[in-house]
Structures are given as structure tokens and as C-alpha cells.
Scaffold this motif. Structure first.
Motif, mmCIF file in Angstrom:
data_model
loop_
_atom_site.group_PDB
_atom_site.id
_atom_site.type_symbol
_atom_site.label_atom_id
_atom_site.label_comp_id
_atom_site.label_asym_id
_atom_site.label_seq_id
_atom_site.Cartn_x
_atom_site.Cartn_y
_atom_site.Cartn_z
ATOM 1 N N MET A 204 0.851 -1.186 0.000
ATOM 2 C CA MET A 204 0.000 0.000 0.000
ATOM 3 C C MET A 204 0.885 1.234 0.000
ATOM 4 S SD MET A 204 -3.311 0.854 2.349
ATOM 5 C CE MET A 204 -2.573 1.782 3.666
ATOM 6 N N GLU B 45 -6.636 1.894 -5.746
ATOM 7 C CA GLU B 45 -6.105 2.328 -4.455
ATOM 8 C C GLU B 45 -4.585 2.211 -4.384
ATOM 9 O OE1 GLU B 45 -7.972 0.735 -1.009
ATOM 10 O OE2 GLU B 45 -10.015 0.974 -1.796
ATOM 11 N N HIS B 46 -4.035 1.151 -4.959
ATOM 12 C CA HIS B 46 -2.590 0.927 -4.855
ATOM 13 C C HIS B 46 -1.828 1.383 -6.091
ATOM 14 C CE1 HIS B 46 -2.966 -2.299 -1.425
ATOM 15 N NE2 HIS B 46 -3.640 -1.199 -1.171
#
Length: 359
Positions: A44, A124-125
């Protein structure tokens, strides 16, 4: 304000973390309300930064299985791929306390969590390339999902995928019809205690009816599971997975699940039309069902004791128009659990193919 996802240290220990993914409860997996996405904490990105690898792999486990093969992740990281594993609803980490682990009535019920995992990885990543990697039933699942979601991944890599039933043609048709009928009347009926580690009892030949004891069977003794006994450290094998998540013999298979798998097999036979490159890896030899009886541990550790590799090779062209088949001498069913040198041969085949076809 964006809420940071809750990550807890995974059962594998740091740097592995687990993220619970809520899913819609469905009659195809009664009561199952979440899946679990596993990755390294550093996957992340920090705020304002990009991912440490632009490319990623999403791994789907097999039946009676969960992700624990961290050396697979290490090999892919060395090739420039961030690694993610998804324990599907009612399976592995997500199946703890579930009434019947790995028991679903339609394999496409998993679309929701696979789609959400892919969204997290990309949005998101920040990964720009995504490869789907599936083992055994997870290989069947990966192929289905890729065919249903064109453009969602850049490649599909399969480790001994379950693309057909390891039985004669008559049993694959009439036996499947029987299980389909049984699944409508009694989807919870146990049809066989361990169809993968032993072949399907009573489904071995074209001229035989399913054996009566195969329907309503119960879990057997570990002596019935040659595959598990040759691999797990408790019985002298090399690996030490959690036997509560991947027991030997396996969790029993119920009629609803087997009917779902056979529907998916028919989809494969009709052609999935996967539009991206596909790599299918498997062993060079099989000894399923009765053929595995009497093997020494050394012989058992050089072939697939679970599925018929000739069926995988025969079904490969039905996956898409760009399919590469690589057979690994001395490989076991889960190629990453193979003894050396087969294990390294598989990992080299996988990472080498990715370097050539994906980058």
C-alpha cells in the motif's frame, strides 16, 4: 475524507497483512459475508507516492486451500510484481467458523470479491498491470473471471487448473447429470469425501454407475490422502501449512458445489474466449484415484496425484486464442509445493513467461 482501510497482521506474520472485504450474502454461499485480501504491508503506497512495483499478481487458491506459499510471492517480487492473494468467501481465512468451508453453489458468486480486489490493486494501490494467477479450482475460477471480464487483466497464469472431471466420458455426462439433479433436491448432500486427493470414487470408468458409498460419504482417515501425507511436515513432508485451513483429507464436497464445478467445466468446453495471453503450467505425469495406490513417497512426489494433466493440456485451447502450455517434469499438483528442481523450474517458467509476454 478518505478512510484508510483497516489492515491487521496476517497469520503469516509481518510484513503480511490481511484486509477484510465485505461481500453481499448470497444463497449460493449462505451466510458467507466476507473475503480476505492478503498482501505485504509495503504494497500500500504512502500518501502521494506510487507503488513500489507498477505490476501486480492476484492469486486465487484451490479448493481445500488458502494462501501460505510466500516463496511464490518472493519469486514474483524478484521479477518486479507486487503479490496479492485472495482467500475467497467461505474459504481459508474467510471460512473460519463457516458451516461448510469451500462450499458454494455457483462459482460466479466469487466475481464480487475478485472484482473488488482488482479495483483495490489498480485504483487504491496504483498498479497499472494486473496478472491473474490461479491454482486448481482457483485456476478454473481465474479462467472464468477473465473470460467474463475482458480487459480487466493483462494476462492469466494457471497452475494445474481443474478444467474437467477426472473420469470417463460416460461418467462425465451421466454422472454430472445425476449430481445436477441431486443438487436441486439436496445441495448439502455430501457426494464424496475427497474428490481431488483420491479422484472421484465410483466415477472411474465409462461403464460403471457411481458407487453407492460415494454419495453420503464422510471424511476419511489421513491414510486415504496420499497427496497431503507426502507434502505435510507432520508426516515427513517438506511443508507446514495450517491443517485447520487446509485439512487432510479435505473438507467434504457437497452436491451443490460439484454441480457448480461441472457447469463451469461445460463453460470451458464451449470456449471462454479469454482475450489476453494465458500460461497453463502442469506436471508431465498424473496418478489419480486407483492409479496412485501403491506408489512410494518418492514416486508420489514426482506427479500430479489430484488431477489428470492430459485433460488440462486437452482443454487448454478452449481457454482463448493465445495459450502457452508448459509441463514441469517432476511437478506435483500444486507446482509451488513440488520438490526441487521442479519447484524452481515452475517458478522460472512463470517469471520467464511473464517477462516475455507482459514485461
Amino acid at each position: 475524507m478518505t478512510t484508510e482501510p483497516f489492515l491487521e497482521t496476517d497469520l503469516l506474520g509481518e510484513p503480511w497483512v490481511a484486509r477484510r472485504l465485505p461481500v453481499t450474502v448470497s444463497e449460493d454461499a449462505p451466510g458467507a459475508d466476507h473475503a480476505v485480501l492478503v498482501h505485504q504491508r509495503q504494497a500500500m503506497p504512502a500518501p502521494g507516492q506510487g507503488p513500489r512495483h507498477t505490476r501486480a499478481v492476484l492469486y486465487l487458491h484451490g479448493r481445500n486451500d488458502y494462501f501460505f506459499q510466500t516463496w511464490l510471492a518472493d519469486a514474483l517480487a524478484g521479477a518486479g510484481y507486487e503479490f496479492y492473494a485472495l482467500d475467497l468467501r467461505a474459504c481459508g481465512r474467510s471460512g473460519v467458523g463457516y458451516r461448510s468451508p469451500h462450499d458454494v453453489r455457483d462459482l460466479r458468486v466469487y466475481d464480487e470479491e475478485i472484482t473488488e480486489a482488482a479495483r483495490i490493486i489498480r485504483e487504491e494501490h496504483g498498479h497499472t498491470v494486473l496478472v491473474l494467477n490461479g491454482h486448481s479450482t482457483g485456476g478454473l475460477q481465474a479462467a472464468l473471471w477473465a473470460g467474463d471480464h475482458p480487459g480487466a487483466v493483462e494476462a492469466v497464469t494457471l497452475n494445474s487448473p481443474w478444467l474437467d472431471l477426472q473420469a470417463g466420458g460416460l461418467m462425465r455426462s451421466y454422472g454430472s447429470a445425476f449430481v445436477d439433479l441431486l443438487s436441486r433436491r439436496d445441495p448439502d448432500r455430501i457426494v464424496v469425501s475427497d474428490p481431488l486427493a483420491q479422484g472421484v470414487p465410483g466415477w472411474a470408468g465409462d461403464g460403471d454407475e457411481p458407487a453407492d458409498w460415494a454419495f453420503g460419504a464422510t471424511l476419511g482417515d489421513v491414510s486415504d490422502d496420499l497427496y497431503g501425507r507426502t507434502l505435510h511436515r507432520r508426516w515427513g513432508g517438506e511443508w507446514d501449512w495450517d491443517l485447520s485451513l487446509k485439512p487432510t483429507p479435505s473438507f467434504p464436497v457437497r452436491a451443490g458445489f460439484m454441480a457448480a464445478v461441472r457447469r463451469a467445466h461445460r463453460d470451458v468446453h464451449h470456449g471462454l474466449g479469454i482475450e489476453v495471453p494465458v500460461l497453463l503450467c502442469c506436471s508431465t505425469a498424473s496418478a489419480t484415484g486407483a492409479a496412485g495406490e501403491g506408489l512410494t513417497p518418492q514416486e508420489a512426489l514426482r506427479q500430479d496425484l489430484v488431477l489428470d494433466v492430459s485433460q488440462m493440456v486437452a482443454r487448454a485451447p478452449f481457454l482463448g486464442s493465445d495459450v502457452t502450455v508448459r509441463q514441469i517434469p517432476g511437478g506435483v499438483h500444486d507446482l509451488v509445493l513440488s520438490p526441487e528442481p521442479a519447484r524452481s523450474d515452475y517458478l522460472s517458467a512463470l517469471t520467464g513467461w511473464l517477462a516475455t509476454r507482459v514485461g
